[in-house]
Design a protein around this motif. Structure first.
Motif, PDB file in Angstrom:
ATOM      1  N   ASN A 194       0.397  -1.028   0.126  1.00 34.84           N
ATOM      2  CA  ASN A 194       0.281  -0.199   0.227  1.00 34.84           C
ATOM      3  C   ASN A 194       0.527   1.237   0.291  1.00 34.84           C
ATOM      4  O   ASN A 194       0.630   2.612  -0.131  1.00 34.84           O
ATOM      5  CB  ASN A 194      -1.006  -0.082   1.314  1.00 34.84           C
ATOM      6  N   SER A 195       1.776   1.113   0.412  1.00 33.83           N
ATOM      7  CA  SER A 195       2.856   2.464   1.184  1.00 33.83           C
ATOM      8  C   SER A 195       3.529   2.488  -0.433  1.00 33.83           C
ATOM      9  O   SER A 195       4.651   3.961  -0.856  1.00 33.83           O
ATOM     10  CB  SER A 195       3.771   2.160   2.041  1.00 33.83           C
ATOM     11  N   ASP A 196       3.591   1.672  -1.776  1.00 35.38           N
ATOM     12  CA  ASP A 196       4.504   2.165  -3.482  1.00 35.38           C
ATOM     13  C   ASP A 196       3.410   2.459  -4.074  1.00 35.38           C
ATOM     14  O   ASP A 196       2.207   1.919  -4.218  1.00 35.38           O
ATOM     15  CB  ASP A 196       4.704   0.901  -3.455  1.00 35.38           C
ATOM     16  N   THR A 197       3.519   4.217  -3.965  1.00 36.48           N
ATOM     17  CA  THR A 197       2.378   4.202  -5.109  1.00 36.48           C
ATOM     18  C   THR A 197       3.051   5.223  -6.180  1.00 36.48           C
ATOM     19  O   THR A 197       3.962   5.384  -6.687  1.00 36.48           O
ATOM     20  CB  THR A 197       2.121   5.871  -4.590  1.00 36.48           C
ATOM     21  N   LEU A 198       2.472   4.665  -7.309  1.00 35.97           N
ATOM     22  CA  LEU A 198       3.060   4.496  -7.940  1.00 35.97           C
ATOM     23  C   LEU A 198       2.320   5.914  -9.767  1.00 35.97           C
ATOM     24  O   LEU A 198       2.992   6.243 -10.499  1.00 35.97           O
ATOM     25  CB  LEU A 198       2.634   2.994  -9.655  1.00 35.97           C
ATOM     26  N   GLY A 199       0.862   5.696  -9.209  1.00 34.32           N
ATOM     27  CA  GLY A 199       0.648   6.985  -9.748  1.00 34.32           C
ATOM     28  C   GLY A 199      -1.071   7.059  -9.711  1.00 34.32           C
ATOM     29  O   GLY A 199      -1.664   6.027  -8.393  1.00 34.32           O
ATOM     30  N   TYR A 200      -1.917   8.064 -10.506  1.00 34.57           N
ATOM     31  CA  TYR A 200      -3.292   7.555 -10.431  1.00 34.57           C
ATOM     32  C   TYR A 200      -4.467   7.419 -11.055  1.00 34.57           C
ATOM     33  O   TYR A 200      -3.745   8.179 -12.826  1.00 34.57           O
ATOM     34  CB  TYR A 200      -3.442   9.402  -9.567  1.00 34.57           C
TER      35      TYR A 200
END
Length: 227
Positions: A194-200
């Protein structure tokens, strides 16, 4: 509390959100309830929300369905690590309550999957919407990529990411000529954790006839240092 002519009779009405705090006043409340008081008659209309607990509950009045009368937007945060938020939009024209938007229905309609592919790519897609995006993660660095990829760029094992439910919903005016609002909805794309944000996933929604439709569906990613 917000004031606006939400029933369209030319007299200002008062819109409230009531909730109960557990212990000393804070930012989390449950039993959050919408109350609309008619400025002409002082009669109150109470609306019980399906999802009625959260942080920082707030109100926004603006015309979303292009009928010339402000609608009522309710937002609240769930407080979980996923960054989920709850949203409702109601029309109260002619003192008749009509739901225009709720975040549960939105999440059911805009579901996406994220899968890692060979050569440092992540495939973000929705079969129900028939749409596909490819994110290049080749700039994430050796420490990150070596968890999932061999030195030749091939995946060591299948890796699945995810696209979370709606995390933000912004009223925006895109024309500068009209007094109505569109909506910009954001969903966070993550890697295996969950802490690994790739984009939106960004979705621009506009009212058309009886519902919000997607005018522009895109994926945004973070920039990197070009040096």
């Amino acid at each position: 509390m917000q004031m606006g002519d939400v029933n369209g009779d030319g007299i200002m009405d008062t819109v409230y959100l009531y909730g109960q705090f557990d212990g000393p006043p804070g930012i989390y409340a449950d039993n959050i309830t919408l109350v609309i008081r008619d400025g002409r008659t002082t009669k109150s209309t109470t609306v019980h929300l399906k999802n009625n607990a959260g942080y920082n509950a707030r109100l926004f009045l603006g015309d979303f369905n292009k009928d010339g009368v402000p609608d009522i937007m309710i937002s609240m945060d769930t407080g979980g690590s996923g960054g989920y938020r709850i949203f409702y939009i109601y029309s109260f024209r002619n003192n008749r309550l009509r739901e225009l938007f709720n975040s549960d229905d939105y999440d059911d309609k805009y579901e996406f999957e994220a899968h890692y592919e060979n050569f440092y790519k992540v495939r973000v897609e929705s079969s129900q919407l028939n749409v596909l995006f490819i994110i290049d993660i080749g700039t994430k660095g050796f420490d990150y990529l070596s968890q999932f990829y061999n030195s030749n760029g091939l995946l060591k094992n299948p890796v699945q990411g995810g696209v979370l439910g709606i995390g933000a919903l912004f009223p925006i005016n895109t024309t500068n000529r009209n007094n109505y609002f569109d909506l910009l909805a954001l969903q966070r794309i993550i890697g295996p954790t969950n802490s690994d944000t790739l984009g939106y996933v960004e979705n621009l929604l506009s009212w058309q006839d009886i519902e919000f439709i997607s005018n522009r569906l895109t994926v945004s990613v973070f920039g990197v240092d070009s040096k």
